[in-house]
Design a protein around this motif. Structure first.
Motif, PDB file in Angstrom:
ATOM      1  N   GLU A 452      -6.783   0.107  56.853  1.00 22.93           N
ATOM      2  CA  GLU A 452      -8.033  -0.655  56.833  1.00 22.93           C
ATOM      3  C   GLU A 452      -7.824  -2.153  57.011  1.00 22.93           C
ATOM      4  OE1 GLU A 452     -10.591   0.344  53.640  1.00 22.93           O
ATOM      5  OE2 GLU A 452     -10.687   2.474  54.138  1.00 22.93           O
ATOM      6  N   GLU A 456      -9.439  -4.204  60.266  1.00 22.08           N
ATOM      7  CA  GLU A 456     -10.341  -5.340  60.087  1.00 22.08           C
ATOM      8  C   GLU A 456      -9.857  -6.555  60.871  1.00 22.08           C
ATOM      9  OE1 GLU A 456     -10.559  -5.904  55.918  1.00 22.08           O
ATOM     10  OE2 GLU A 456     -11.754  -4.088  55.534  1.00 22.08           O
ATOM     11  N   SER A 457      -8.548  -6.774  60.914  1.00 24.46           N
ATOM     12  CA  SER A 457      -7.997  -7.891  61.693  1.00 24.46           C
ATOM     13  C   SER A 457      -8.203  -7.675  63.189  1.00 24.46           C
ATOM     14  CB  SER A 457      -6.502  -8.056  61.395  1.00 24.46           C
ATOM     15  OG  SER A 457      -6.281  -8.315  60.035  1.00 24.46           O
ATOM     16  N   VAL A 459     -10.679  -5.953  64.536  1.00 27.26           N
ATOM     17  CA  VAL A 459     -12.104  -6.179  64.771  1.00 27.26           C
ATOM     18  C   VAL A 459     -12.388  -7.672  64.882  1.00 27.26           C
ATOM     19  CG1 VAL A 459     -14.413  -5.955  63.783  1.00 27.26           C
ATOM     20  CG2 VAL A 459     -12.821  -4.023  63.686  1.00 27.26           C
ATOM     21  N   ALA A 460     -11.737  -8.470  64.056  1.00 22.40           N
ATOM     22  CA  ALA A 460     -11.937  -9.922  64.095  1.00 22.40           C
ATOM     23  C   ALA A 460     -11.488 -10.505  65.435  1.00 22.40           C
ATOM     24  CB  ALA A 460     -11.172 -10.574  62.947  1.00 22.40           C
ATOM     25  N   ARG A 489     -12.559   4.900  65.368  1.00 23.53           N
ATOM     26  CA  ARG A 489     -13.092   3.566  65.089  1.00 23.53           C
ATOM     27  C   ARG A 489     -12.993   2.637  66.296  1.00 23.53           C
ATOM     28  NH1 ARG A 489     -12.335   6.196  60.876  1.00 23.53           N
ATOM     29  NH2 ARG A 489     -13.334   5.763  58.860  1.00 23.53           N
TER      30      ARG A 489
END
Length: 514
Positions: A452, A456-457, A459-460, A489
């Motif tokens: 996770e 998230e990184s 996605v950033a 994802r």
């Protein structure tokens, strides 16, 4: 007396009735010819072909010789004018072709898929090309096919010598040629040559102009060939072979061999290490030659019409020059006077781009590691492309200083271990100075320890405006697994995982860099 005779004649001529009629013999009925089932005659050529294929199956699944099949196959081969060495399991295809050069053209494209096959129903019903079917040629083809398949797939067991590995690689190259490909293409995407047909024509492909579609083969033959080759390498005493220059010279570089060398490089010294480096260098150069051609074809920007065309003869637009000067045509003199010459624009628009390649160097990603390291070095040689290379497992290593030399880069990798992409992300994020002009290529199977935080990184990065390309595998065969959690994802994010042949990655980068 007269009455008695008359009574007998009357009894003979009277019709029988009741049980007497049932017991009376009936005349035989002769069947009509149209009702007799027609039994097709056995074609001797079909029997010969079946003998050869039965021998093929027997030798593949049972190492023991079947005397009856062997003697019958020998009779067939000799009768159709082929050398008996085709039945010798110790004879390589290369040695047979060197003694019988005329067979080289028969092996090329021998098993290539027919682009316009005739349906089996047409052949059976007698329509199409059934009447022109050459059964004798099919027998000859069966003998050649059996030789190639047995030499490649009946690899035996026990310790393997350098000569045996080289012989198998040669035969595998002939199998690739028989399928209409270049030697080495299915196993590692290298240029033709080396392992197949060294005594004849290593680039021969049976005259095919395009690579055949082998996607219908089940299982995919590229990964299977790679698995057999990897098994042979593991069964070989590699360190002893590398220590002997004569034996080492018999080795042909391949992806399986390079993986073993990269894993064992820290345990090699002296002559063995020098020979290992030479093999890695040769393999890198072969793959780089193929990839460089693909990159040169792909990375072409849009024409920059703000730059005046260079006025040289090779840029002359002859059609446009004639069209624009047609008003100067003189019918009387039958001559065209040219007032102005027109030239083609050749300058391309190039924008400075930053390419950040992050590669998982765990053991399962060695094929991608080798391909992407070489690919990064090729893109690094393009004008106005700033390439950065990061390799990671549980620790990250910035290989950017050596990105121009894939050989030195590979020697600094350390295959194996776990995967923690967050350590690589810590190195990659600071390199994104201008997101709009940056592409991040992340090559991994995405079986991460910390899923996770890493996602998230990623996605950033995607939301910052940089182009993010997740890559599951970029191999010659396209075989590889990807963590389903990441796959779903990435798909929802609009950046699906790219997997398959390395050409797919080249085309993706072309779209961004053009």
């Amino acid at each position: 007396m007269t009455d008695h005779n008359t009574t007998e004649r009357t009894a003979e001529s009277a019709p029988l009735q009741g049980n007497e009629a049932a017991r009376a013999p009936q005349p035989l009925q002769t069947p009509q010819a149209s009702h007799v089932p027609r039994i097709p005659e056995a074609d001797p050529q079909d029997n010969r072909r079946q003998v050869l294929y039965w021998r093929l199956l027997a030798r593949l699944f049972d190492p023991e010789e079947q005397g009856t099949l062997e003697s019958a196959s020998l009779a067939v081969v000799e009768d159709i004018g082929l050398p008996s060495a085709l039945l010798d399991p110790q004879a390589s295809v290369d040695s047979i072709v060197q003694r019988h050069p005329e067979l080289a053209t028969e092996f090329d494209g021998l098993m290539a898929p027919d682009p316009d096959p005739t349906p089996d129903s047409d052949l059976e019903s007698g329509s199409g090309t059934a009447e022109a079917r050459d059964r004798a040629a099919e027998v000859r083809r069966a003998a050649l096919v059996s030789k190639v398949l047995l030499n490649v797939f009946a690899s035996g067991s026990g310790t393997v010598t350098a000569g045996q590995l080289a012989s198998w690689q040669s035969d595998a190259g002939w199998l690739e040629r028989a399928l209409g490909c270049k030697p080495g293409e299915l196993r590692g995407g290298r240029a033709g040559g080396g392992a197949a047909g060294r005594g004849v024509s290593p680039t021969g492909t049976g005259g095919r102009r395009t690579t055949p579609d082998l996607s219908r083969l089940i299982p995919a033959i590229g990964p299977e060939l790679g698995a057999i080759e990897a098994d042979l390498v593991k069964r070989m005493h590699l360190r002893e072979v590398l220590a002997d220059p004569k034996l080492a010279s018999q080795l042909t570089p391949s992806m399986s061999l390079i993986e073993q060398l990269l894993r064992d490089k820290n345990n090699l010294t002296g002559t063995a290490l020098a020979n290992a480096k030479d093999l890695i260098r040769r393999f890198v150069d072969e793959v780089a030659e193929v990839l460089r051609t693909q990159v040169e074809k792909a990375t072409v920007g849009a024409l920059d019409r703000s730059v005046p065309p260079k006025r040289v003869f090779r840029n002359l637009d002859l059609d446009r020059t004639i069209w624009k000067n047609l008003t100067n045509w003189s019918p009387e003199e039958e001559r065209l006077y040219v007032d102005r010459l027109y030239y083609r624009h050749t300058a391309r628009k190039t924008t400075p781009q930053r390419l950040i390649v992050v590669v998982d160097q765990s053991g399962s990603m060695v094929d991608s590691m080798v391909n992407c390291t070489i690919l990064a070095s090729i893109f690094a040689g393009l004008p106005k492309v700033d390439v950065h290379l990061i390799a990671y497992d549980t620790q990250a290593l910035d290989l950017t200083p050596w990105v121009h030399d894939p050989f030195e880069t590979l020697l600094r990798t350390n295959l194996g271990g776990g995967t923690d992409g967050t350590v690589a992300m810590a190195l990659a994020q600071p390199k994104i100075a201008e997101p709009r002009n940056t592409v991040v290529v992340w090559i991994s199977d995405f079986y991460e320890w910390r899923t996770e935080p890493l996602f998230e990184s990623m996605v950033a990065i995607h939301r910052s405006g940089a182009k993010f390309i997740p890559v599951g595998s970029v191999t010659s065969s396209g075989r590889g697994s990807v963590n389903p959690w990441f796959r779903e994802r990435f798909k929802d994010l609009g950046t699906p995982v790219l997997s398959g042949h390395i050409r797919k990655l080249v085309n993706e980068l072309k779209t961004f860099l053009a």
